[in-house]
Design an enzyme around this catalytic site. Sequence first.
Site, PDB file in Angstrom:
ATOM      1  N   GLN A 248      59.037  68.614  91.485  1.00 31.60           N
ATOM      2  CA  GLN A 248      59.606  69.937  91.722  1.00 31.60           C
ATOM      3  C   GLN A 248      60.495  69.974  92.961  1.00 31.60           C
ATOM      4  OE1 GLN A 248      59.590  72.198  89.551  1.00 31.60           O
ATOM      5  NE2 GLN A 248      57.977  71.448  88.208  1.00 31.60           N
TER       6      GLN A 248
ATOM      7  N   LYS B  86      64.314  67.306  85.162  1.00 33.11           N
ATOM      8  CA  LYS B  86      64.184  68.505  86.004  1.00 33.11           C
ATOM      9  C   LYS B  86      65.356  68.599  86.998  1.00 33.11           C
ATOM     10  CE  LYS B  86      59.148  68.442  85.783  1.00 33.11           C
ATOM     11  NZ  LYS B  86      58.616  69.527  84.953  1.00 33.11           N
TER      12      LYS B  86
ATOM     13  N   ASP C 143      54.560  63.438  94.908  1.00 27.77           N
ATOM     14  CA  ASP C 143      55.034  63.837  93.589  1.00 27.77           C
ATOM     15  C   ASP C 143      56.215  64.780  93.808  1.00 27.77           C
ATOM     16  OD1 ASP C 143      55.518  65.087  91.193  1.00 27.77           O
ATOM     17  OD2 ASP C 143      53.443  65.599  90.774  1.00 27.77           O
TER      18      ASP C 143
ATOM     19  N   HIS D 136      49.286  68.538  89.681  1.00 27.51           N
ATOM     20  CA  HIS D 136      49.630  68.519  88.250  1.00 27.51           C
ATOM     21  C   HIS D 136      48.765  67.446  87.589  1.00 27.51           C
ATOM     22  CE1 HIS D 136      52.182  67.728  84.715  1.00 27.51           C
ATOM     23  NE2 HIS D 136      52.805  68.861  84.968  1.00 27.51           N
TER      24      HIS D 136
ATOM     25  N   CYS E 190      49.660  72.658  83.429  1.00 31.40           N
ATOM     26  CA  CYS E 190      49.082  71.327  83.659  1.00 31.40           C
ATOM     27  C   CYS E 190      48.343  71.282  84.994  1.00 31.40           C
ATOM     28  CB  CYS E 190      50.144  70.224  83.586  1.00 31.40           C
ATOM     29  SG  CYS E 190      50.901  70.075  81.984  1.00 31.40           S
TER      30      CYS E 190
HETATM   31  C1  LIG Z   1      54.520  68.771  89.970  1.00 33.98           C
HETATM   32  C2  LIG Z   1      54.718  67.984  88.705  1.00 33.98           C
HETATM   33  N1  LIG Z   1      54.274  66.725  88.647  1.00 33.98           N
HETATM   34  C3  LIG Z   1      54.436  65.972  87.556  1.00 33.98           C
HETATM   35  C4  LIG Z   1      55.073  66.466  86.444  1.00 33.98           C
HETATM   36  C5  LIG Z   1      55.224  65.583  85.243  1.00 33.98           C
HETATM   37  O1  LIG Z   1      56.578  65.358  84.978  1.00 33.98           O
HETATM   38  P1  LIG Z   1      57.018  64.615  83.605  1.00 33.98           P
HETATM   39  O2  LIG Z   1      56.338  65.363  82.491  1.00 33.98           O
HETATM   40  O3  LIG Z   1      58.490  64.751  83.594  1.00 33.98           O
HETATM   41  O4  LIG Z   1      56.545  63.229  83.705  1.00 33.98           O
HETATM   42  C6  LIG Z   1      55.545  67.780  86.446  1.00 33.98           C
HETATM   43  C7  LIG Z   1      56.187  68.355  85.256  1.00 33.98           C
HETATM   44  O5  LIG Z   1      56.072  69.514  84.956  1.00 33.98           O
HETATM   45  C8  LIG Z   1      55.367  68.554  87.614  1.00 33.98           C
HETATM   46  O6  LIG Z   1      55.807  69.816  87.686  1.00 33.98           O
END
Ligand SMILES: Cc1ncc(COP(=O)(O)O)c(C=O)c1O
Length: 406
Positions: free
Chosen positions: A202, A225, A199, A123, A363
């Site tokens: 998910q 989430k 990370d 991401h 993203c």
């Molecule tokens: C795999 C992953 N990493 C990072 C993020 C970033 O999360 P946040 O926007 O809540 O900081 C997301 C959000 O969609 C994600 O799916």
Amino acid sequence: MINTSKIRKDFPILDKKILNQKDLIYFDTAASAQKPELVISEMDNFYRQNYSNVSRGIHTLSVESTFAFEEARVKVQKFINASSEKEIIFTKSATESINLIAQTFAEKNINEGDEIVLTTMEHHSNLIPWFLVRDKYKCTIKFADIDKNGHIDKEHFASLLNDKTKIVAITHLSNVFGTETNSEILKLCNDRNIPVLLDGCQSAAHLDIDVQKLGCDFYVFSGHKLYGPSGIGILYGKEEILEQLPPYQGGGGMIADVTLDSATFTGLPAKYEAGTPPIVEAFGLGVAIDYVTEIGMNNINNHETELTKTALNEMMDLDFVEIYGTSSDKNSIISFNLENIHSHEVASFLDVEGVAIRAGHHCCQPLMKKLNVNSTSRMSFGIYNTADEIKVFINAIKKCRDFFKK
Ligand SMILES: Cc1ncc(COP(=O)(O)O)c(C=O)c1O
């Protein structure tokens, strides 16, 4: 088994009618989960009954607020089985948590010529913070290959690790493929004493997380989430590593002593929580953790993997659907395209049918390029979804194909 009918009653938004009075089918939990009444009402009540700033006052409300805030930290600690609550830092989002580690870890450990290992499916939140580090410290980023299902290529990954590798930062569960990172990948890092950031954006809502068993040094996720509020993120970091890293932001609450010439800093976790923290958001996340814990993470996982299998099987039978990643270990996320129809058109068409999905690059622009697409549609599941909703969805994509064929 979980009782979905009972769970659905906990989510007021599921009563909402969309556009043509269609029942809402919410298949966008990977972007953000809906909130149970308990989280909404407890946060509301907290503002009405207990709210004050934390760790600053000695009056009753401040004591109550501080107690609730610190209790939420302990709930997070237990939820991911960290060994101490000092290892749980409240941030505003997972993105902020990754930036915090990227900047502070690099300041202490990364020099010109050093290497960082990521994967090609990260991401942007787990790419750009490291790009900033690369530009500042003139180090190199290496990208591990993945297969068509989103599994990291173990041989290629191993070939990237060497004495110059200072940190590995990878997704725990891909937000495009829904596949989980194999524990062998972490073991390769652990065997070489290379710190790993996972990370967990998910994975935190779908898997039973034990950061000690996983063998990660840092684990990040966002409250929104996990059925909690937005504006709260978690950084888990091993105490002995976080203690060695410099502060990230400066401000109130993170200092031990300040003169006009200098400052000394307090210990964990306050060292990384400069300024007034997201008090009610942390409390709300604690309530969400209680809520999912009561249902049971293993029950949640079983329910969602079953839904994923059902949807995948149905979709694989449709010759106009291209699915990105079809392995049986997918969890809660299915990315796809309908032949000759742009994902935005698919999402708009489905919206009219009451079905909320995500469309775009998720993203993950480098991954989209690798998949040779501009964008995909993505359906993702949460505790409130049902097999009946998948039936409605399948009919809706058939209708969409027929509509655009004309
Ligand atoms: C795999 C992953 N990493 C990072 C993020 C970033 O999360 P946040 O926007 O809540 O900081 C997301 C959000 O969609 C994600 O799916």
